[in-house]
Design a protein around this motif. Structure first.
Motif, PDB file in Angstrom:
ATOM      1  N   TYR A  52       0.898  -1.321   0.025  1.00  0.00           N
ATOM      2  CA  TYR A  52       0.081   0.107   0.060  1.00  0.00           C
ATOM      3  C   TYR A  52       0.837   1.316   0.174  1.00  0.00           C
ATOM      4  CZ  TYR A  52       1.283  -0.069   4.875  1.00  0.00           C
ATOM      5  OH  TYR A  52       2.014  -0.013   6.066  1.00  0.00           O
ATOM      6  N   VAL A  53       0.297   2.290  -0.303  1.00  0.00           N
ATOM      7  CA  VAL A  53       1.062   3.644  -0.310  1.00  0.00           C
ATOM      8  C   VAL A  53       0.335   4.449   0.983  1.00  0.00           C
ATOM      9  CG1 VAL A  53       1.467   5.684  -1.247  1.00  0.00           C
ATOM     10  CG2 VAL A  53       1.503   3.932  -2.724  1.00  0.00           C
ATOM     11  N   TYR A  54       1.232   4.871   1.698  1.00  0.00           N
ATOM     12  CA  TYR A  54       0.447   5.494   3.036  1.00  0.00           C
ATOM     13  C   TYR A  54       0.986   7.215   2.931  1.00  0.00           C
ATOM     14  CZ  TYR A  54      -0.279   6.684   7.883  1.00  0.00           C
ATOM     15  OH  TYR A  54      -0.711   7.222   9.014  1.00  0.00           O
ATOM     16  N   ALA A  55      -0.104   7.925   3.469  1.00  0.00           N
ATOM     17  CA  ALA A  55      -0.069   9.376   3.345  1.00  0.00           C
ATOM     18  C   ALA A  55      -0.329   9.776   4.753  1.00  0.00           C
ATOM     19  CB  ALA A  55      -1.424   9.797   2.609  1.00  0.00           C
ATOM     20  N   GLY A  94       5.108   2.842  -0.857  1.00  0.00           N
ATOM     21  CA  GLY A  94       5.185   4.155  -1.438  1.00  0.00           C
ATOM     22  C   GLY A  94       4.754   5.299  -0.214  1.00  0.00           C
ATOM     23  N   ILE A  95       5.514   6.614  -0.574  1.00  0.00           N
ATOM     24  CA  ILE A  95       5.091   7.525   0.577  1.00  0.00           C
ATOM     25  C   ILE A  95       4.504   8.567  -0.024  1.00  0.00           C
ATOM     26  CG2 ILE A  95       6.289   9.168   2.089  1.00  0.00           C
ATOM     27  CD1 ILE A  95       8.604   7.176   2.243  1.00  0.00           C
ATOM     28  N   VAL A  96       3.592   9.365   0.649  1.00  0.00           N
ATOM     29  CA  VAL A  96       2.787  10.674   0.535  1.00  0.00           C
ATOM     30  C   VAL A  96       2.965  11.476   1.897  1.00  0.00           C
ATOM     31  CG1 VAL A  96       0.817  11.971  -0.092  1.00  0.00           C
ATOM     32  CG2 VAL A  96       1.317   9.704  -1.258  1.00  0.00           C
ATOM     33  N   MET A  97       3.655  12.487   1.707  1.00  0.00           N
ATOM     34  CA  MET A  97       4.057  13.463   2.712  1.00  0.00           C
ATOM     35  C   MET A  97       3.086  14.668   2.661  1.00  0.00           C
ATOM     36  SD  MET A  97       8.011  13.118   3.653  1.00  0.00           S
ATOM     37  CE  MET A  97       8.811  13.242   2.143  1.00  0.00           C
ATOM     38  N   ARG A 137      13.403  14.153   5.895  1.00  0.00           N
ATOM     39  CA  ARG A 137      14.615  13.836   5.712  1.00  0.00           C
ATOM     40  C   ARG A 137      14.561  11.979   6.012  1.00  0.00           C
ATOM     41  NH1 ARG A 137      16.467  18.611   7.552  1.00  0.00           N
ATOM     42  NH2 ARG A 137      16.746  17.464   9.625  1.00  0.00           N
ATOM     43  N   ARG A 138      14.171  11.604   7.215  1.00  0.00           N
ATOM     44  CA  ARG A 138      13.918  10.277   7.544  1.00  0.00           C
ATOM     45  C   ARG A 138      12.984   9.262   6.758  1.00  0.00           C
ATOM     46  NH1 ARG A 138      12.642  10.347  13.969  1.00  0.00           N
ATOM     47  NH2 ARG A 138      13.006   7.967  13.474  1.00  0.00           N
ATOM     48  N   ALA A 139      12.073  10.050   6.266  1.00  0.00           N
ATOM     49  CA  ALA A 139      11.187   9.219   5.305  1.00  0.00           C
ATOM     50  C   ALA A 139      11.891   9.066   4.059  1.00  0.00           C
ATOM     51  CB  ALA A 139      10.083   9.914   5.099  1.00  0.00           C
ATOM     52  N   ARG A 140      12.567  10.102   3.451  1.00  0.00           N
ATOM     53  CA  ARG A 140      13.196   9.919   2.123  1.00  0.00           C
ATOM     54  C   ARG A 140      14.364   8.955   2.284  1.00  0.00           C
ATOM     55  NH1 ARG A 140      12.744  15.622   2.145  1.00  0.00           N
ATOM     56  NH2 ARG A 140      10.866  16.121   0.729  1.00  0.00           N
ATOM     57  N   GLU A 183       4.154  14.836  -2.541  1.00  0.00           N
ATOM     58  CA  GLU A 183       4.424  15.951  -1.440  1.00  0.00           C
ATOM     59  C   GLU A 183       3.950  17.001  -1.426  1.00  0.00           C
ATOM     60  OE1 GLU A 183       8.645  15.995  -0.733  1.00  0.00           O
ATOM     61  OE2 GLU A 183       8.530  17.026   1.317  1.00  0.00           O
ATOM     62  N   PHE A 184       3.029  17.404  -0.129  1.00  0.00           N
ATOM     63  CA  PHE A 184       2.344  18.732  -0.076  1.00  0.00           C
ATOM     64  C   PHE A 184       3.236  19.608   1.088  1.00  0.00           C
ATOM     65  CE2 PHE A 184      -0.770  15.574  -1.291  1.00  0.00           C
ATOM     66  CZ  PHE A 184      -1.334  16.222  -2.447  1.00  0.00           C
ATOM     67  N   ASP A 185       3.468  20.536   0.825  1.00  0.00           N
ATOM     68  CA  ASP A 185       4.198  21.491   1.677  1.00  0.00           C
ATOM     69  C   ASP A 185       3.042  22.492   2.314  1.00  0.00           C
ATOM     70  OD1 ASP A 185       6.621  20.756   0.780  1.00  0.00           O
ATOM     71  OD2 ASP A 185       6.767  22.386  -0.456  1.00  0.00           O
ATOM     72  N   VAL A 186       3.125  22.460   3.642  1.00  0.00           N
ATOM     73  CA  VAL A 186       2.409  23.196   4.741  1.00  0.00           C
ATOM     74  C   VAL A 186       3.182  24.201   5.390  1.00  0.00           C
ATOM     75  CG1 VAL A 186       0.475  23.011   6.373  1.00  0.00           C
ATOM     76  CG2 VAL A 186       0.813  21.140   4.902  1.00  0.00           C
TER      77      VAL A 186
END
Length: 490
Positions: free
Chosen positions: A152-155, A170-173, A182-185, A194-197
């Motif tokens: 699965y891909v996790y957000a 896979g990763i959704v941030m 950094r730790r996720a990558r 990747e969404f910037d907040v």
């Protein structure tokens, strides 16, 4: 982190050759919505049902899951208007339209997660903490591994999501802090999106703390000027200290008021953009800042000037009583607002240990009652017939608010004239007291302008806050200052 999202960045999408994309698993707090439902539930519960909320903390003895369930049962927070992440929701809807399976899996209590999922309408399933198991971090990873053996891909958004990302394909941030990102990558997995907040800015905090409202606290300096103590450096320091402590405590109460009104603000046409309502400032940070500012101001006041601390406590009591109970009571609401302005004068009197003028306090009560009523009159006059939501007034009350407001203005000017004749002129503080006649003349002209704008529906702010940015008001204020100076030195 705020509720506003900047454009997303995309990279490779993990897919299985010849098959549909892997299912997308989405976290809720901080990812799908711009807030934390447990924090909001606690804060809302402390305002609405304090005893039940405090009692819920005993459930922590059995773990966080029973505690979350009890807070959800109290149901004090208006979760149905919790701020969503618009860019995330739009992307999820696009993924759903493309045929992808999407699942909401949250550490929040499942009953709350289902309510949020129903608003979005894209999820194939919803899973959350069940009252026995806190579905967070490693436990969430274990549950997803068993449920999605093919991957699965996790957000997600936080460090608690790292164990889940480690197990995902896979990763959704969403708004992950740099250290978490950094730790996720470093896990070596593809980052699908990747969404910037942006974090809350200084301007966001300035708006939440209502720093522009500090102009009202300049009333603290009025006793300094009228008593003639402006030549005493110690008196000036005392007045500055009183102004600072009052302003800090008042900003704390503004935060508390916004926390108490989260649901109502989010449903309001313009107030939904306030930093706390929009999720720009997390409720936990707002609560900590509010309590810290109020407590800090009181501790400093108690240590340096106990009488000042007593007045600050009285001011806070009246402020909170207005915010949480009486602002919906017709005319009592504006009476209390007038009292709060007058208490600012009392803060200055107590800070200087000077004698309070009954004429000055009477003028202040009448004048600021009128000015508070001017703003209320605009709301009432613009409302259709019938009850006004969140207020105790009705649309047909406009003639009454107009009559009371104008009459109070005239009364305040008469009291000012009496003050000048009975106290100011005989005091001996002024070399040319004749210049003081500018005060009632200018106050009359200014209040006429305020009520003219209010009657036309053109007064769009508190009159005092309006005056700070209104050129004619500033000109009249400058003339008044010059006249006061001439009365002293001529």
């Amino acid at each position: 982190m705020s509720g506003a999202l900047e454009p997303a960045r995309a990279s490779s999408v993990p897919v299985r050759e010849g098959a549909a994309p892997l299912p997308l698993v989405v976290d809720m707090d901080g990812t799908l919505i711009a807030t934390d439902v447990l924090g909001e539930g606690i804060v809302a519960g402390l305002f609405a049902k304090p005893l039940s909320t405090l009692g819920a903390f005993t459930r922590l003895l059995g773990g966080r899951a029973p505690f979350k369930r009890r807070i959800a049962e109290i149901d004090a927070a208006d979760i149905d208007v919790a701020p969503l992440r618009p860019a995330v929701v739009d992307w999820l809807r696009a993924q759903k339209a493309a045929g992808r399976a999407i699942h909401l899996v949250s550490a929040a209590d499942e009953t709350v997660a289902r309510r949020v999922a129903d608003r979005v309408g894209v999820f194939d399933s919803v899973q959350g903490s069940c009252g026995a198991i806190n579905l967070k971090s490693a436990r969430k990873a274990d549950a997803l591994r068993e449920r999605f053996p093919e991957g699965y891909v996790y957000a997600g958004d936080s460090g608690a999501d790292l164990p889940v990302w480690k197990d995902a394909a896979g990763i959704v941030m969403v708004g992950a802090r740099p250290a978490v990102a950094r730790r996720a990558r470093a896990l070596g997995l593809p980052v699908e999106k990747e969404f910037d907040v942006p974090d809350a800015s200084l301007n966001d905090w300035r708006r939440a703390l209502r720093l522009h409202q500090w102009a009202k606290n300049l009333l603290v300096f009025v006793p300094l000027m009228l008593s003639g103590q402006y030549r005493d450096p110690a008196a000036i320091v005392a007045a500055v200290l009183a102004f600072s402590l009052l302003s800090i405590a008042a900003s704390g109460t503004y935060l508390l008021n916004d926390l108490a009104d989260l649901g109502a603000d989010r449903r309001h046409r313009t107030k939904h953009r306030r930093p706390l309502a929009a999720g720009v400032i997390p409720v936990q940070q707002g609560a900590i800042a509010a309590l810290g500012m109020i407590a800090g101001a009181l501790v400093v006041a108690i240590s340096l000037a106990p009488p000042l601390a007593a007045v600050l406590v009285a001011y806070l009591i009246v402020t909170l009583a207005y915010s949480f109970r009486f602002k919906r009571t017709p005319f009592l609401d504006v009476f209390l607002l007038g009292a709060l302005y007058t208490m600012r004068l009392v803060v200055g009197v107590v800070a200087l240990n000077s004698v309070v003028s009954a004429w000055l306090l009477s003028f202040s009560m009448m004048f600021f009652f009128s000015m508070s009523l001017a703003k209320r009159h605009v709301e009432v006059a613009a409302a259709p017939p019938g009850a006004i939501a969140g207020r105790g007034y009705r649309g047909e009350d406009a003639p009454l608010t107009l009559v009371f407001g104008v009459a109070s203005t005239v009364g305040s000017v008469l009291i000012m004239i009496t003050y000048l004749m009975e106290e100011a002129f005989p005091s001996g503080l002024y070399s040319a007291p004749v210049w003081l006649w500018a005060a009632p003349a200018l106050v009359s002209l200014w209040t006429m302008r305020i009520w003219l704008l209010a009657h036309r529906g053109e007064l769009d702010d508190d009159p005092v806050a309006f005056a700070v940015r209104d050129r004619p008001s500033l000109v009249m204020g400058a003339v008044l200052v010059v006249a006061f100076a001439l009365a002293i030195v001529m």
